[in-house]
Design a protein around this motif. Structure first.
Motif, PDB file in Angstrom:
ATOM      1  N   THR A 165     -25.365   8.114  40.160  1.00 58.95           N
ATOM      2  CA  THR A 165     -26.596   8.705  40.682  1.00 58.95           C
ATOM      3  C   THR A 165     -27.406   7.667  41.446  1.00 58.95           C
ATOM      4  O   THR A 165     -27.955   7.952  42.510  1.00 58.95           O
ATOM      5  N   ARG A 166     -27.486   6.445  40.915  1.00 62.49           N
ATOM      6  CA  ARG A 166     -28.194   5.381  41.638  1.00 62.49           C
ATOM      7  C   ARG A 166     -27.532   5.105  42.986  1.00 62.49           C
ATOM      8  O   ARG A 166     -28.218   4.922  43.996  1.00 62.49           O
ATOM      9  N   LEU A 167     -26.207   5.079  43.009  1.00 64.02           N
ATOM     10  CA  LEU A 167     -25.499   4.857  44.272  1.00 64.02           C
ATOM     11  C   LEU A 167     -25.765   5.989  45.262  1.00 64.02           C
ATOM     12  O   LEU A 167     -25.950   5.737  46.459  1.00 64.02           O
ATOM     13  N   ARG A 168     -25.803   7.224  44.771  1.00 66.88           N
ATOM     14  CA  ARG A 168     -26.152   8.352  45.656  1.00 66.88           C
ATOM     15  C   ARG A 168     -27.547   8.170  46.224  1.00 66.88           C
ATOM     16  O   ARG A 168     -27.788   8.446  47.401  1.00 66.88           O
ATOM     17  N   SER A 169     -28.475   7.666  45.411  1.00 70.31           N
ATOM     18  CA  SER A 169     -29.842   7.454  45.903  1.00 70.31           C
ATOM     19  C   SER A 169     -29.872   6.393  46.997  1.00 70.31           C
ATOM     20  O   SER A 169     -30.634   6.511  47.955  1.00 70.31           O
ATOM     21  N   VAL A 170     -29.034   5.367  46.871  1.00 69.36           N
ATOM     22  CA  VAL A 170     -28.966   4.312  47.891  1.00 69.36           C
ATOM     23  C   VAL A 170     -28.456   4.890  49.206  1.00 69.36           C
ATOM     24  O   VAL A 170     -28.993   4.588  50.285  1.00 69.36           O
ATOM     25  N   VAL A 171     -27.445   5.738  49.139  1.00 66.56           N
ATOM     26  CA  VAL A 171     -26.907   6.373  50.348  1.00 66.56           C
ATOM     27  C   VAL A 171     -27.961   7.282  50.981  1.00 66.56           C
ATOM     28  O   VAL A 171     -28.161   7.258  52.200  1.00 66.56           O
ATOM     29  N   LEU A 172     -28.643   8.068  50.166  1.00 67.81           N
ATOM     30  CA  LEU A 172     -29.689   8.947  50.695  1.00 67.81           C
ATOM     31  C   LEU A 172     -30.794   8.136  51.360  1.00 67.81           C
ATOM     32  O   LEU A 172     -31.264   8.486  52.446  1.00 67.81           O
ATOM     33  N   ARG A 173     -31.199   7.059  50.714  1.00 69.11           N
ATOM     34  CA  ARG A 173     -32.236   6.192  51.290  1.00 69.11           C
ATOM     35  C   ARG A 173     -31.776   5.619  52.623  1.00 69.11           C
ATOM     36  O   ARG A 173     -32.535   5.579  53.588  1.00 69.11           O
ATOM     37  N   ALA A 174     -30.527   5.197  52.693  1.00 70.77           N
ATOM     38  CA  ALA A 174     -29.991   4.627  53.938  1.00 70.77           C
ATOM     39  C   ALA A 174     -29.976   5.659  55.061  1.00 70.77           C
ATOM     40  O   ALA A 174     -30.099   5.309  56.233  1.00 70.77           O
ATOM     41  N   ARG A 175     -29.861   6.921  54.703  1.00 70.24           N
ATOM     42  CA  ARG A 175     -29.875   8.010  55.689  1.00 70.24           C
ATOM     43  C   ARG A 175     -31.289   8.498  55.995  1.00 70.24           C
ATOM     44  O   ARG A 175     -31.475   9.435  56.750  1.00 70.24           O
ATOM     45  N   GLY A 184     -35.415  11.429  38.229  1.00 69.52           N
ATOM     46  CA  GLY A 184     -34.657  12.141  37.202  1.00 69.52           C
ATOM     47  C   GLY A 184     -34.048  11.188  36.191  1.00 69.52           C
ATOM     48  O   GLY A 184     -34.064  11.446  34.979  1.00 69.52           O
ATOM     49  N   LEU A 185     -33.517  10.070  36.683  1.00 73.40           N
ATOM     50  CA  LEU A 185     -32.967   9.063  35.772  1.00 73.40           C
ATOM     51  C   LEU A 185     -34.061   8.438  34.909  1.00 73.40           C
ATOM     52  O   LEU A 185     -33.869   8.209  33.710  1.00 73.40           O
ATOM     53  N   ILE A 186     -35.213   8.184  35.511  1.00 72.41           N
ATOM     54  CA  ILE A 186     -36.326   7.604  34.759  1.00 72.41           C
ATOM     55  C   ILE A 186     -36.853   8.591  33.726  1.00 72.41           C
ATOM     56  O   ILE A 186     -37.246   8.204  32.622  1.00 72.41           O
ATOM     57  N   ASP A 187     -36.830   9.876  34.050  1.00 72.17           N
ATOM     58  CA  ASP A 187     -37.226  10.888  33.061  1.00 72.17           C
ATOM     59  C   ASP A 187     -36.306  10.857  31.841  1.00 72.17           C
ATOM     60  O   ASP A 187     -36.749  11.084  30.719  1.00 72.17           O
ATOM     61  N   GLN A 188     -35.032  10.565  32.065  1.00 71.96           N
ATOM     62  CA  GLN A 188     -34.061  10.488  30.971  1.00 71.96           C
ATOM     63  C   GLN A 188     -34.163   9.176  30.202  1.00 71.96           C
ATOM     64  O   GLN A 188     -33.869   9.124  29.013  1.00 71.96           O
ATOM     65  N   ASN A 189     -34.566   8.110  30.912  1.00 71.06           N
ATOM     66  CA  ASN A 189     -34.652   6.780  30.291  1.00 71.06           C
ATOM     67  C   ASN A 189     -35.754   5.988  30.990  1.00 71.06           C
ATOM     68  O   ASN A 189     -35.525   5.388  32.041  1.00 71.06           O
ATOM     69  N   ALA A 190     -36.924   5.985  30.390  1.00 66.20           N
ATOM     70  CA  ALA A 190     -38.090   5.320  31.002  1.00 66.20           C
ATOM     71  C   ALA A 190     -37.887   3.814  31.164  1.00 66.20           C
ATOM     72  O   ALA A 190     -38.591   3.181  31.945  1.00 66.20           O
ATOM     73  N   ASP A 191     -36.922   3.240  30.453  1.00 63.62           N
ATOM     74  CA  ASP A 191     -36.662   1.798  30.529  1.00 63.62           C
ATOM     75  C   ASP A 191     -35.562   1.449  31.531  1.00 63.62           C
ATOM     76  O   ASP A 191     -35.034   0.337  31.502  1.00 63.62           O
ATOM     77  N   ASP A 192     -35.198   2.364  32.404  1.00 65.25           N
ATOM     78  CA  ASP A 192     -34.107   2.166  33.362  1.00 65.25           C
ATOM     79  C   ASP A 192     -34.528   1.156  34.431  1.00 65.25           C
ATOM     80  O   ASP A 192     -35.177   1.490  35.414  1.00 65.25           O
ATOM     81  N   VAL A 193     -34.152  -0.104  34.206  1.00 63.81           N
ATOM     82  CA  VAL A 193     -34.545  -1.201  35.090  1.00 63.81           C
ATOM     83  C   VAL A 193     -34.106  -0.944  36.527  1.00 63.81           C
ATOM     84  O   VAL A 193     -34.890  -1.093  37.466  1.00 63.81           O
ATOM     85  N   TRP A 194     -32.844  -0.570  36.709  1.00 61.46           N
ATOM     86  CA  TRP A 194     -32.307  -0.424  38.065  1.00 61.46           C
ATOM     87  C   TRP A 194     -32.960   0.711  38.835  1.00 61.46           C
ATOM     88  O   TRP A 194     -33.220   0.584  40.029  1.00 61.46           O
ATOM     89  N   SER A 195     -33.253   1.819  38.169  1.00 63.43           N
ATOM     90  CA  SER A 195     -33.903   2.924  38.876  1.00 63.43           C
ATOM     91  C   SER A 195     -35.329   2.554  39.272  1.00 63.43           C
ATOM     92  O   SER A 195     -35.774   2.879  40.375  1.00 63.43           O
ATOM     93  N   HIS A 196     -36.037   1.864  38.387  1.00 67.94           N
ATOM     94  CA  HIS A 196     -37.384   1.401  38.741  1.00 67.94           C
ATOM     95  C   HIS A 196     -37.323   0.415  39.910  1.00 67.94           C
ATOM     96  O   HIS A 196     -38.124   0.478  40.841  1.00 67.94           O
ATOM     97  N   TRP A 197     -36.352  -0.502  39.863  1.00 64.76           N
ATOM     98  CA  TRP A 197     -36.214  -1.482  40.937  1.00 64.76           C
ATOM     99  C   TRP A 197     -35.904  -0.794  42.271  1.00 64.76           C
ATOM    100  O   TRP A 197     -36.516  -1.122  43.294  1.00 64.76           O
ATOM    101  N   LEU A 198     -34.963   0.158  42.259  1.00 69.20           N
ATOM    102  CA  LEU A 198     -34.619   0.868  43.495  1.00 69.20           C
ATOM    103  C   LEU A 198     -35.808   1.657  44.040  1.00 69.20           C
ATOM    104  O   LEU A 198     -36.049   1.684  45.252  1.00 69.20           O
ATOM    105  N   LEU A 199     -36.548   2.312  43.146  1.00 74.49           N
ATOM    106  CA  LEU A 199     -37.747   3.037  43.598  1.00 74.49           C
ATOM    107  C   LEU A 199     -38.773   2.073  44.169  1.00 74.49           C
ATOM    108  O   LEU A 199     -39.378   2.344  45.215  1.00 74.49           O
ATOM    109  N   GLY A 200     -38.984   0.959  43.495  1.00 71.98           N
ATOM    110  CA  GLY A 200     -39.932  -0.031  43.999  1.00 71.98           C
ATOM    111  C   GLY A 200     -39.545  -0.531  45.375  1.00 71.98           C
ATOM    112  O   GLY A 200     -40.381  -0.610  46.284  1.00 71.98           O
ATOM    113  N   LYS A 201     -38.277  -0.828  45.553  1.00 75.11           N
ATOM    114  CA  LYS A 201     -37.790  -1.296  46.854  1.00 75.11           C
ATOM    115  C   LYS A 201     -37.983  -0.225  47.931  1.00 75.11           C
ATOM    116  O   LYS A 201     -38.394  -0.517  49.048  1.00 75.11           O
ATOM    117  N   MET A 202     -37.705   1.011  47.575  1.00 77.76           N
ATOM    118  CA  MET A 202     -37.872   2.103  48.530  1.00 77.76           C
ATOM    119  C   MET A 202     -39.345   2.269  48.910  1.00 77.76           C
ATOM    120  O   MET A 202     -39.670   2.469  50.080  1.00 77.76           O
TER     121      MET A 202
END
Length: 78
Positions: A16-26, A38-56
């Motif tokens: 799912t994170r990889l799909r988000s990277v592709v979507l962002r690139a597009r 959605g990933l953060i809703d499932q796991n509020a401690d998801d470091v990579w999803s927070h990092w990707l959102l922050g970068k975006m």
């Protein structure tokens, strides 16, 4: 669990994170944001999803949102 092992749910989160990277690139930021939130809703401690959102959010010049997610990513590093 060995650090090289992952569960099915972890593999799905990675995909799912990889799909988000592709979507962002597009330039499909709303769709990428929805996947990551959605990933953060499932796991509020998801470091990579927070990092990707922050970068975006940095890319979109939404600095307040970027700081919020990047701070959460750093806080949850283990």
């Amino acid at each position: 669990m060995d650090s090289l092992e992952a569960s099915g749910a972890e593999y799905e989160a990675i995909a799912t994170r990889l799909r988000s990277v592709v979507l962002r690139a597009r330039g499909l930021y709303p769709e990428a944001t929805q996947l990551l939130n959605g990933l953060i809703d499932q796991n509020a401690d998801d470091v990579w999803s927070h990092w990707l959102l922050g970068k975006m959010f940095v890319e979109k010049a939404s600095i307040t949102d970027a700081i919020k997610h990047l701070e959460k990513a750093v806080a949850h590093l283990k």
